[in-house]
Design an enzyme around this catalytic site. Structure first.
Site, PDB file in Angstrom:
ATOM      1  N   GLU A  33       0.726  -1.237  -0.048  1.00 41.41           N
ATOM      2  CA  GLU A  33      -0.021   0.141  -0.073  1.00 41.41           C
ATOM      3  C   GLU A  33       0.804   1.225  -0.002  1.00 41.41           C
ATOM      4  O   GLU A  33       0.616   2.307  -0.857  1.00 41.41           O
ATOM      5  CB  GLU A  33      -1.134   0.097   1.263  1.00 41.41           C
ATOM      6  CG  GLU A  33      -1.876  -0.920   1.244  1.00 41.41           C
ATOM      7  CD  GLU A  33      -2.920  -0.905  -0.025  1.00 41.41           C
ATOM      8  OE1 GLU A  33      -2.995   0.148  -0.621  1.00 41.41           O
ATOM      9  OE2 GLU A  33      -3.667  -1.748  -0.442  1.00 41.41           O
ATOM     10  N   TYR A 116      -6.530   6.533   3.586  1.00 41.29           N
ATOM     11  CA  TYR A 116      -6.787   5.457   2.759  1.00 41.29           C
ATOM     12  C   TYR A 116      -6.106   4.208   3.000  1.00 41.29           C
ATOM     13  O   TYR A 116      -6.460   3.093   3.065  1.00 41.29           O
ATOM     14  CB  TYR A 116      -6.119   5.905   1.308  1.00 41.29           C
ATOM     15  CG  TYR A 116      -5.859   4.643   0.266  1.00 41.29           C
ATOM     16  CD1 TYR A 116      -7.010   4.043  -0.393  1.00 41.29           C
ATOM     17  CD2 TYR A 116      -4.736   4.197   0.570  1.00 41.29           C
ATOM     18  CE1 TYR A 116      -6.793   2.663  -1.034  1.00 41.29           C
ATOM     19  CE2 TYR A 116      -4.401   2.935  -0.251  1.00 41.29           C
ATOM     20  CZ  TYR A 116      -5.370   2.269  -0.930  1.00 41.29           C
ATOM     21  OH  TYR A 116      -5.315   1.112  -1.846  1.00 41.29           O
ATOM     22  N   ASP A 134      -9.731   6.207  -2.844  1.00 48.49           N
ATOM     23  CA  ASP A 134      -8.481   6.590  -3.748  1.00 48.49           C
ATOM     24  C   ASP A 134      -8.851   7.087  -5.010  1.00 48.49           C
ATOM     25  O   ASP A 134      -9.862   7.438  -5.237  1.00 48.49           O
ATOM     26  CB  ASP A 134      -7.779   5.328  -3.721  1.00 48.49           C
ATOM     27  CG  ASP A 134      -8.451   4.492  -4.728  1.00 48.49           C
ATOM     28  OD1 ASP A 134      -9.367   4.219  -5.312  1.00 48.49           O
ATOM     29  OD2 ASP A 134      -7.346   3.555  -5.501  1.00 48.49           O
TER      30      ASP A 134
END
Length: 350
Positions: A33, A116, A134
């Site tokens: 991520e 996020y 996102d």
DNA sequence: AAAACGGGGGG
DNA sequence: CCCCCAGTTTT
């Protein structure tokens, strides 16, 4: 069928195979991520593989030096991600016994982990029903619901997050979050989305209004600044000089040659500068521009007009402050901006 | 609320 | 050339 179930159905039939989809290990998910923030999968994938191999667990990452981490990150950009990645790894190991927080709220406390990323890790690893928002999600939701609130405003961020919370699938948080992002990446693309064969085109407000091309709405673009970087590439046969960029600003923590930032720097003005005089200390030298025309390095917010000046000298270079001598062979070990990496590859051929 | 922070790819 | 990318942090 519910919006979320339709996307999940589409996802199960169309998802790409990716290494971080083979695990729920929070370390691997977190790593992926961070790497994928503002970064395309195609660009981030090789970096994920390198990091996973060099640092199989958070313990190896925590044991590395920041320089090693930055070197592996070289070329990926937004280098604060690498510094935060390393700092967080050390924090997890030293303060949390190597165990990641297992809630959205807890994850949010980590450096480099924002709304996020905390949502992504919490949902993917622990099935917490917290929605990711996102770039893909903004696009899918703005089009499907015909929302023209600018996505990069406080009101827009709030509105889309609220909508995302309502749409969240509480039965399959991990699958749903990845489904809507994958749907945005492959089907509801920025340009030329596949609306004809879209599984939700019968209820898409944006498509109905013919507004797909205008959505999502985003406010104004940034203006680009020009900067002029002149690098002094000292060369006394087998050594050159590097220094680390400290403090705030671009490329923090990376290395570079001694720099003169000035629009009017030339072969003639360099010998008049204080830094040059102190370095060669009255010795002989020859200065040659690597190229006559500056190399324009284009970043999203600034254009850097760059010139490299080769300074051949036999004198003993007097290092100043943070500067250090570096052998030709060693230079490839230092993390540098890609702009310098390209120059180094051509000038210091191995 | 706006600016800063990289680099690459697509149209 | 402009836009966008599995955003976050600082000002």
């Amino acid at each position: 069928m519910k919006f979320s179930k339709k996307l999940i159905t589409w996802y199960l039939q169309n998802k790409r195979t990716m290494p971080w989809r083979e695990t729920k290990d929070p370390y691997r998910i977190w790593l992926s991520e961070i790497i994928l923030q503002q970064t395309r999968v195609a660009q981030g994938l090789p970096y994920y593989l390198s990091f996973a191999e060099a640092f199989p667990t958070v313990f190896e990452l925590a044991s590395a030096t920041e320089e090693q981490v930055l070197k592996l990150w070289q070329g990926l950009g937004y280098y604060s991600r690498a510094r935060n990645l390393h700092a967080t790894a050390k924090y997890i190991v030293n303060e949390l016994e190597g165990v990641f927080p297992d809630t959205y709220k807890g994850l949010l406390e980590l450096k480099g982990v924002g709304d996020y990323t905390a949502s992504a890790i919490a949902s993917i690893c622990y099935d917490e029903p917290t929605p990711v928002v996102d770039g893909n999600v903004y696009r899918v939701l703005s089009r499907y619901f015909g929302i023209n609130t600018p996505i990069n405003t406080t009101a827009g961020i709030k509105e889309f997050k609220g909508l995302a919370i309502e749409l969240m699938d509480h039965e399959q948080p991990a699958t749903y979050n990845q489904a809507i992002m994958e749907f945005g990446a492959l089907q509801c693309k920025p340009k030329n989305p596949y609306c004809i064969v879209c599984p939700i085109n019968d209820s898409c407000v944006g498509l109905d209004k013919g507004a797909i091309g205008e959505l999502p709405v985003k406010l104004k673009k940034i203006k680009v600044k020009k900067r002029y970087f002149n690098y002094l590439v000292y060369d006394n046969g087998n050594q050159t000089v590097l220094q680390q960029r400290l403090g705030k600003g671009i490329w923090e923590g990376l290395y570079e040659f001694p720099l003169i930032e000035d629009e009017k720097c030339t072969v003639d003005t360099i010998p008049t500068t204080q830094t040059f005089k102190e370095m060669v200390n009255g010795g002989e030298y020859v200065i040659t521009p690597f190229k006559e025309e500056p190399i324009v390095h284009k970043l999203s917010h600034q254009h850097i007009y760059t010139r490299f000046f080769i300074i051949k000298t036999d004198t003993n270079l007097l290092l100043q402050g943070i500067q250090k001598n570096v052998n030709r062979q060693e230079i490839h070990n230092y993390p540098v901006p890609i702009l310098l990496g390209n120059f180094i590859d051509s000038f210091f051929k191995v």
